[in-house]
Design an enzyme around this catalytic site. Sequence first.
Site, PDB file in Angstrom:
ATOM      1  N   SER A 466       0.836  -1.196   0.000  1.00 18.72           N
ATOM      2  CA  SER A 466       0.000   0.000   0.000  1.00 18.72           C
ATOM      3  C   SER A 466       0.878   1.256   0.000  1.00 18.72           C
ATOM      4  O   SER A 466       1.640   1.481  -0.925  1.00 18.72           O
ATOM      5  CB  SER A 466      -0.952  -0.034   1.198  1.00 18.72           C
ATOM      6  OG  SER A 466      -1.901   0.993   1.118  1.00 18.72           O
ATOM      7  N   ALA A 467       0.772   2.082   1.042  1.00 17.22           N
ATOM      8  CA  ALA A 467       1.601   3.282   1.120  1.00 17.22           C
ATOM      9  C   ALA A 467       3.077   2.926   1.151  1.00 17.22           C
ATOM     10  O   ALA A 467       3.917   3.662   0.612  1.00 17.22           O
ATOM     11  CB  ALA A 467       1.224   4.090   2.356  1.00 17.22           C
TER      12      ALA A 467
END
Length: 660
Positions: A466-467
Amino acid sequence: MEPAVESAPVGAQASKQGKEGSKNRSRRRWRKGKIKASAFSHSMDLRTMTQSLVTLAEDNMAFFSSQGPGETARRLSNVFAGVREQALGLEPTLGQLLGVAHHFDLDTETPANGYRSLVHTARCCLAHLLHKSRYVASNRKSIFFRASHNLAELEAYLAALTQLRAMAYYAQRLLTINRPGVLFFEGDEGLTADFLQEYVTLHKGCFYGRCLGFQFTPAIRPFLQTLSIGLVSFGEHYKRNETGLSVTASSLFTGGRFAIDPELRGAEFERIIQNLDVHFWKAFWNITEIEVLSSLANMASTTVRVSRLLSLPPEAFEMPLTSDPRLTVTISPPLAHTGPAPVLARLISYDLREGQDSKVLNSLAKSEGPRLELRPRPHQAPRSRALVVHIHGGGFVAQTSKSHEPYLKNWAQELGVPIFSIDYSLAPEAPFPRALEECFFAYCWAVKHCDLLGSTGERICLAGDSAGGNLCITVSLRAAAYGVRVPDGIMAAYPVTTLQSSASPSRLLSLMDPLLPLSVLSKCVSAYSGTEAEDHFDSDQKALGVMGLVQRDTSLFLRDLRLGASSWLNSFLELSGRKPQKTTSPTAGELELSPKHLAKTAQTDTLTATERLVLSLVLQQALSFPQQTTSWKFCCFPRQCHNSRNCLKKKKKKRKEGRK
């Protein structure tokens, strides 16, 4: 007489076991029948499925219309009429999308893109309605037919089908507006904003009630239902001056009504994702950081020899250039927003390796309380040839390496390499570029001091979800811009790569995503970009007094001042801070990068045990693949400050005061 007395309970127990076995066999037969019906529905042609659904809907509609003036019969007749109308209206649009979807595939061996996913989601909804229509047609005359239950489910899926038809319409508009073969809208920004605002207003509560997760495999639906119940229960107790553990406990006791009433759960879920700010999601995602829960997770995970939290000092150091090792570049500590500060990282290793108990590393260790040593202290294993630098996910706003520690321990055991997991500062308190600066600083420190981490550094891989996947890619780009060693591989699981507000079919599907809806993603991106804090303060302005307003405005002024000063300082160092024997980061221009291995991306949102094993195998491949040459082209532009002159004057004044 005694044998007769003992045989009675034995016979009763045998009879009870026989009844339970019969029930279990009937349940298994029902499940197998449902799976076969679902598989048959999915194997059907789209036109055939639509025609079968329309025929069944018309038959059921005629039956319930002839049942008299009852309310339930009238609603059943209306719902089948709606199913017929929506199915007939949706089938041509889906056929058109499916006819052009192959133009957007990555290659012939990868038939996947947003249009295909949208068509697949609509097919899943049609298949469920087809299965339910067949069930109603077969059991509508039975005295055991639960009319109210089937009516509620049919109405929920009809609402979902209606919204899917609207999404298909927007996807059709994208095809007509965009250039051929382009997934993302590349037109006027105002038109993009209007387009996004138009389909964001769609009704989304129907996707979070009875229809939750219908587009996924049935094995994951109980997990999604449990997660949604916990989310809406947690939202009820949010902002009640309770600690994280008390909110979690209260949510467990009050979540029963959301499990009983799916419609209430869907409405509350929609309210939460639309109205609550990023601080709520930060608190909810950080539940796994609670000491009790993290301790339980660690007890169930693999036992490792080394799991230490390190505090990297904010001191500049030199790194050799890959083009000419005789030249070096200065790696400065993170400066954005809050100034120099230590960077935290966690070292995880299944075996105690050489260098991991050195005095230098022990001096960097940060205490986390007493840890129980389950095995005797072993002899040191030799240094590993590889090193994994991990960057955790969490929407840039939540979680640390502590909540990701259980599966990182499994990776350390399966890969046989030490793992260096970076704890970067989180938004909105530390927006961009603070996290990127800290991750790049920690990555360069790990490359330079890999011998302290138990690795020779022959092969280094970046991994993140994700991030964290976004930060893996941007750290690699910054390493190339500085001219230092780039990672040998990147394992980015569902990374954040497109932050622009451009319309696309995948953005349409994110409106109904049960884990990360579009509005939540927008809140996280706003927090990371630094635009969320102002909105948060404005919403609480009425609750502030005169002194509170003064403190708020002062803190905002100081924050903007720090932002401008750090931005100017970085630009100054990058553009004019060259030394005779050293080089600084490159100026604007076109650069060439030849990494040894390109990114490996896993398209999953929930890390199950099987998926963790797959990601471990991907990492293993990244650490063992032979050298490959891939050319990356990109442009690097240094950041500029609008008030650079003011920043320069204040910096000179600060230097004079320091000399005095």
